[in-house]
Design an enzyme around this catalytic site. Structure first.
Site, PDB file in Angstrom:
ATOM      1  N   CYS A 125      -3.212  -1.042  12.245  1.00  0.00           N
ATOM      2  CA  CYS A 125      -3.255  -0.606  10.692  1.00  0.00           C
ATOM      3  C   CYS A 125      -2.419   1.055  10.351  1.00  0.00           C
ATOM      4  O   CYS A 125      -2.070   1.781  11.126  1.00  0.00           O
ATOM      5  CB  CYS A 125      -4.372   0.255  10.812  1.00  0.00           C
ATOM      6  SG  CYS A 125      -5.943  -1.147  11.595  1.00  0.00           S
ATOM      7  N   GLU A 126      -2.408   1.530   8.666  1.00  0.00           N
ATOM      8  CA  GLU A 126      -1.092   2.139   8.733  1.00  0.00           C
ATOM      9  C   GLU A 126      -2.191   3.758   8.985  1.00  0.00           C
ATOM     10  O   GLU A 126      -1.996   4.870   9.475  1.00  0.00           O
ATOM     11  CB  GLU A 126      -1.247   1.880   6.983  1.00  0.00           C
ATOM     12  CG  GLU A 126      -0.067   0.771   7.274  1.00  0.00           C
ATOM     13  CD  GLU A 126       0.067   0.796   4.780  1.00  0.00           C
ATOM     14  OE1 GLU A 126      -0.275   2.226   4.034  1.00  0.00           O
ATOM     15  OE2 GLU A 126       0.699   0.277   5.264  1.00  0.00           O
TER      16      GLU A 126
END
Length: 136
Positions: free
Chosen positions: A51-52
């Site tokens: 996930c960013e």
């Protein structure tokens, strides 16, 4: 497979939204309903990679079904996580394995708003859920 009560509520709520602006507002409201994770819960062992934004996930088995808690430092993502949890909490491992994330967000009318990076991040969360249920 029938939907958990939380998923039925989500579908009913989002069906009432005529446009993206209303859906976005509702999405933020769902995110605010996520219970806060303790500092202990926001540890590296609970972090979802892929996930960013930072996302933490905790799984608990109750009999044959699973309950998940999740949080993120990103406001929009908290809303998406709340909707994901509404869809998966109370499912068995087999039911969880059959979840189609793209279809779920399409049913909510949110598919077009999911950027590729957000979509990848949510898929990483779902994959992590599946990994946690495999360990039991």
């Amino acid at each position: 497979m029938s939907l958990p009560a939380g998923a039925e509520q989500a579908l009913a709520a989002f069906a009432q939204c005529p446009g993206w602006e209303q859906r976005a507002r509702l999405l933020m409201q769902w995110g605010e309903r996520l219970p806060a994770l303790s500092d202990a819960g926001r540890c590296e062992a609970n972090r979802v990679h892929g996930c960013e934004s930072q996302v933490w996930l905790i799984a608990e088995q109750r009999g044959q079904v699973w309950q998940f808690c999740a949080s993120s430092d990103a406001r929009l993502l908290r809303g998406l996580l709340a909707l994901l949890l509404a869809r998966v909490n109370g499912l068995t491992r087999a039911d969880l394995a059959a979840i189609d994330l793209a279809d779920w967000f399409a049913q909510l009318g949110l598919a077009r708003q999911l950027s590729p990076s957000r979509s990848n991040g949510l898929n990483a969360v779902l994959q992590r859920m599946r990994e946690l249920t495999e360990r039991s």
